[in-house]
Design a protein around this motif. Structure first.
Motif, PDB file in Angstrom:
ATOM      1  N   UNK A  82       0.798  -1.221   0.000  1.00 48.57           N
ATOM      2  CA  UNK A  82       0.000   0.000   0.000  1.00 48.57           C
ATOM      3  C   UNK A  82       0.830   1.271   0.000  1.00 48.57           C
ATOM      4  N   UNK A  83       0.143   2.390   0.065  1.00 48.34           N
ATOM      5  CA  UNK A  83       0.797   3.699   0.069  1.00 48.34           C
ATOM      6  C   UNK A  83       0.811   4.255   1.483  1.00 48.34           C
ATOM      7  N   UNK A  84       1.954   4.728   1.906  1.00 47.98           N
ATOM      8  CA  UNK A  84       2.107   5.271   3.252  1.00 47.98           C
ATOM      9  C   UNK A  84       2.835   6.605   3.147  1.00 47.98           C
ATOM     10  N   UNK A  85       2.079   7.663   2.974  1.00 50.36           N
ATOM     11  CA  UNK A  85       2.666   8.987   2.745  1.00 50.36           C
ATOM     12  C   UNK A  85       3.453   9.455   3.962  1.00 50.36           C
ATOM     13  N   UNK A  86       4.599  10.085   3.730  1.00 50.58           N
ATOM     14  CA  UNK A  86       5.385  10.633   4.845  1.00 50.58           C
ATOM     15  C   UNK A  86       4.657  11.816   5.482  1.00 50.58           C
ATOM     16  N   UNK A  87       4.516  11.760   6.799  1.00 46.79           N
ATOM     17  CA  UNK A  87       3.828  12.827   7.528  1.00 46.79           C
ATOM     18  C   UNK A  87       4.817  13.574   8.423  1.00 46.79           C
ATOM     19  N   UNK A  88       4.531  14.858   8.679  1.00 48.60           N
ATOM     20  CA  UNK A  88       5.358  15.618   9.611  1.00 48.60           C
ATOM     21  C   UNK A  88       4.830  15.462  11.042  1.00 48.60           C
ATOM     22  N   UNK A  89       5.439  16.157  11.968  1.00 41.86           N
ATOM     23  CA  UNK A  89       5.060  16.010  13.376  1.00 41.86           C
ATOM     24  C   UNK A  89       3.608  16.406  13.629  1.00 41.86           C
ATOM     25  N   UNK A  90       3.076  17.265  12.773  1.00 45.59           N
ATOM     26  CA  UNK A  90       1.691  17.712  12.952  1.00 45.59           C
ATOM     27  C   UNK A  90       0.682  16.723  12.366  1.00 45.59           C
ATOM     28  N   UNK A  91       1.206  15.654  11.736  1.00 46.39           N
ATOM     29  CA  UNK A  91       0.319  14.643  11.177  1.00 46.39           C
ATOM     30  C   UNK A  91      -0.193  14.978   9.790  1.00 46.39           C
ATOM     31  N   UNK A  92       0.348  16.020   9.164  1.00 47.77           N
ATOM     32  CA  UNK A  92      -0.042  16.380   7.806  1.00 47.77           C
ATOM     33  C   UNK A  92       1.056  15.986   6.828  1.00 47.77           C
ATOM     34  N   UNK A  93       0.727  16.002   5.538  1.00 46.81           N
ATOM     35  CA  UNK A  93       1.670  15.564   4.514  1.00 46.81           C
ATOM     36  C   UNK A  93       2.961  16.363   4.592  1.00 46.81           C
ATOM     37  N   UNK A  94       4.081  15.666   4.640  1.00 43.69           N
ATOM     38  CA  UNK A  94       5.392  16.309   4.738  1.00 43.69           C
ATOM     39  C   UNK A  94       5.774  16.882   3.376  1.00 43.69           C
ATOM     40  N   UNK A  95       5.724  18.202   3.249  1.00 48.86           N
ATOM     41  CA  UNK A  95       6.027  18.841   1.971  1.00 48.86           C
ATOM     42  C   UNK A  95       7.516  18.849   1.677  1.00 48.86           C
ATOM     43  N   UNK A  96       8.320  18.432   2.648  1.00 49.93           N
ATOM     44  CA  UNK A  96       9.757  18.316   2.411  1.00 49.93           C
ATOM     45  C   UNK A  96      10.121  16.968   1.781  1.00 49.93           C
ATOM     46  N   UNK A  97       9.095  16.142   1.465  1.00 45.77           N
ATOM     47  CA  UNK A  97       9.323  14.833   0.831  1.00 45.77           C
ATOM     48  C   UNK A  97      10.217  14.984  -0.389  1.00 45.77           C
ATOM     49  N   UNK A  98       9.938  15.979  -1.191  1.00 50.13           N
ATOM     50  CA  UNK A  98      10.730  16.240  -2.383  1.00 50.13           C
ATOM     51  C   UNK A  98      10.487  17.688  -2.779  1.00 50.13           C
ATOM     52  N   UNK A  99      11.542  18.373  -3.175  1.00 46.57           N
ATOM     53  CA  UNK A  99      11.365  19.786  -3.527  1.00 46.57           C
ATOM     54  C   UNK A  99      10.608  19.975  -4.832  1.00 46.57           C
ATOM     55  N   UNK A 100      10.454  18.888  -5.605  1.00 47.13           N
ATOM     56  CA  UNK A 100       9.792  19.023  -6.889  1.00 47.13           C
ATOM     57  C   UNK A 100       8.310  18.701  -6.887  1.00 47.13           C
ATOM     58  N   UNK A 101       7.857  17.839  -5.965  1.00 50.78           N
ATOM     59  CA  UNK A 101       6.468  17.380  -6.030  1.00 50.78           C
ATOM     60  C   UNK A 101       6.147  16.632  -4.746  1.00 50.78           C
ATOM     61  N   UNK A 102       4.872  16.362  -4.523  1.00 49.78           N
ATOM     62  CA  UNK A 102       4.456  15.646  -3.320  1.00 49.78           C
ATOM     63  C   UNK A 102       4.540  14.132  -3.521  1.00 49.78           C
ATOM     64  N   UNK A 103       4.407  13.419  -2.446  1.00 48.45           N
ATOM     65  CA  UNK A 103       4.407  11.953  -2.464  1.00 48.45           C
ATOM     66  C   UNK A 103       3.321  11.419  -3.382  1.00 48.45           C
ATOM     67  N   UNK A 104       2.127  12.017  -3.305  1.00 50.30           N
ATOM     68  CA  UNK A 104       0.998  11.517  -4.099  1.00 50.30           C
ATOM     69  C   UNK A 104       1.237  11.724  -5.593  1.00 50.30           C
ATOM     70  N   UNK A 105       1.795  12.871  -5.953  1.00 48.89           N
ATOM     71  CA  UNK A 105       2.117  13.126  -7.357  1.00 48.89           C
ATOM     72  C   UNK A 105       3.184  12.161  -7.838  1.00 48.89           C
ATOM     73  N   UNK A 106       4.158  11.894  -6.996  1.00 46.64           N
ATOM     74  CA  UNK A 106       5.223  10.942  -7.329  1.00 46.64           C
ATOM     75  C   UNK A 106       4.627   9.579  -7.666  1.00 46.64           C
ATOM     76  N   UNK A 107       3.744   9.085  -6.803  1.00 43.43           N
ATOM     77  CA  UNK A 107       3.119   7.784  -7.055  1.00 43.43           C
ATOM     78  C   UNK A 107       2.368   7.760  -8.377  1.00 43.43           C
ATOM     79  N   UNK A 108       1.544   8.767  -8.619  1.00 42.59           N
ATOM     80  CA  UNK A 108       0.691   8.745  -9.803  1.00 42.59           C
ATOM     81  C   UNK A 108       1.505   8.871 -11.089  1.00 42.59           C
ATOM     82  N   UNK A 109       2.517   9.730 -11.075  1.00 37.71           N
ATOM     83  CA  UNK A 109       3.367   9.890 -12.256  1.00 37.71           C
ATOM     84  C   UNK A 109       4.087   8.578 -12.581  1.00 37.71           C
ATOM     85  N   UNK A 110       4.684   7.954 -11.570  1.00 38.31           N
ATOM     86  CA  UNK A 110       5.398   6.701 -11.802  1.00 38.31           C
ATOM     87  C   UNK A 110       4.438   5.573 -12.172  1.00 38.31           C
ATOM     88  N   UNK A 111       3.237   5.615 -11.612  1.00 41.50           N
ATOM     89  CA  UNK A 111       2.252   4.590 -11.923  1.00 41.50           C
ATOM     90  C   UNK A 111       1.835   4.590 -13.385  1.00 41.50           C
TER      91      UNK A 111
END
Length: 410
Positions: free
Chosen positions: A79-108
């Motif tokens: 499954x997909x397990x998005x990286x979260x920050x301490x606040x429990x929201x999506x960690x935008x530092x995952x990649x400077x170019x795009x989010x985790x979800x965009x990464x998955x969909x593009x590669x998919x």
């Protein structure tokens, strides 16, 4: 944050363009085959993208990008397990170019392309059930494992001179091309393709549709290569799109010219496959080439197409859409071209490119042979003679793509 948003929007646009390529593949495959198999081809193409995305979500993404692993095989969990920050929201530092979800969909979107290539090569005579089983295993397991060797930080990425494949001449196109070659060998030629041992042309039923498919694929390549920059960097995305388009243009023109010189006719299908060959050829190094390099790579790919199609015919292999010539042969050429042209050209780079080509040949030939051979010996992979002559649409699907219009086909 503003830069991330800009990059992420560009990546999502490119994701949509790569998704649109599946319509292009479907149109091309339909156009170059006979109308009695249209429903079958559409069903396969729809199945590939739908099951491909689900499989990439369940296992593929974490097989291809497992994090720390031995360089050959790793798995980060189901499954997909998005990286979260301490606040429990999506960690935008995952990649400077795009989010985790965009990464998955593009590669998919890339993952499903390998099976689409095979679909064209086995068109008009492979049972739908066995093809679906093959797709599940190849897209769900083989493609992501192979992809991890380079894009996931595997052993090809850690060579002294790392293997380079910018957007997938080998990782996507040759991975599909090797499987297509194996499948065609195990399936045999369509009825009527060989007469007294000599290959005969079996014309497609809708060349305008095939032409539309090529234009759609060319447009989709703006996302395929442009998105592989992995950001909206103005200079890199611009030069990548320029080299992509120049290679496509050179491939088409040279394929048409060489075909005319050899066969004394203006063959539109060769022109179309030349464009695709140029696109596949530039894909490995689109970001590293000058415009002149791109023209040369595309031109050589265009010439290769004509001779590769002739060679495949002489070997009595039946590939209705030219998938092996376009995706395998030009994929190999484009991968090796990185060591001959552009910013990375060197003897060491060429050697690494050869290692990459050999590595993918080994895993793809072995795995696809095992999958298809086992299916062939258990449930069979080819439709009956009656089903093939009357069309897969009627027998596999009980439907007709053109109920009010039917050509007399053999």
């Amino acid at each position: 944050m503003e830069l991330l948003t800009t990059n992420n929007v560009w990546m999502m646009i490119c994701t949509a363009l790569v998704f649109f390529m599946h319509l292009g593949f479907a149109f091309l495959e339909i156009g170059l085959t006979r109308q009695k198999n249209t429903i079958n081809i559409l069903f396969k193409n729809i199945f590939i993208i739908t099951v491909g995305l689900l499989l990439y979500c369940i296992v593929g993404f974490n097989l291809m990008y497992p994090g720390e692993f031995n360089g050959f095989l790793g798995f980060a969990g189901f499954g997909l397990d998005a990286p979260l920050n301490d606040a429990g929201t999506l960690d935008l530092a995952y990649n400077e170019g795009y989010t985790y979800w965009t990464d998955f969909l593009f590669q998919g979107m890339f993952a499903a392309t390998a099976a689409t290539i095979v679909s064209g090569a086995v068109a008009e005579r492979m049972k739908i059930g066995p093809f679906m089983v093959f797709t599940v295993i190849y897209v769900g397991l083989i493609y992501p494992i192979a992809g991890s060797w380079k894009w996931g930080g595997g052993f090809l990425q850690t060579l002294e001179t790392p293997f380079y494949d910018f957007a997938g001449s080998t990782l996507v196109h040759s991975v599909g091309g090797w499987a297509a070659l194996v499948a065609v060998c195990l399936l045999g030629a369509r009825i009527g393709k060989l007469k007294d041992g000599k290959p005969q042309a079996i014309p497609g039923h809708n060349i305008p549709l095939a032409t539309a498919g090529v234009f759609i694929l060319w447009l989709g390549w703006f996302g395929f290569n442009g998105g592989s920059v992995l950001s909206a960097d103005p200079e890199l995305t611009s030069i990548t799109l320029v080299t992509t388009c120049l290679a496509a243009s050179a491939g088409g023109i040279v394929a048409a010219l060489v075909s005319f010189i050899r066969f004394k006719n203006m063959d539109l299908t060769m022109f179309l496959n030349g464009i695709l060959g140029g696109l596949v050829g530039i894909t490995a190094g689109a970001d590293q080439m000058s415009p002149t390099d791109a023209v040369l790579i595309g031109a050589i790919a265009g010439a290769i197409i004509v001779f590769a199609v002739s060679l495949i015919d002489r070997l009595k292999l039946d590939d209705p859409v030219g998938a092996i010539a376009v995706h395998l042969v030009c994929g190999i050429w484009g991968t090796l071209a990185v060591g001959l042209f552009g910013n990375l050209a060197s003897g060491a780079q060429f050697a690494s490119q050869l290692i990459g080509v050999a590595s993918y040949a080994a895993i793809c030939i072995t795995s696809s042979f095992l999958i298809i051979f086992i299916i062939k010996k258990t449930v069979g992979i080819r439709v009956s003679e009656k089903e093939e002559l009357e069309g897969l649409d009627a027998h596999e699907h009980g439907m007709d793509a053109y109920p009010d219009f039917r050509l007399n086909e053999h």
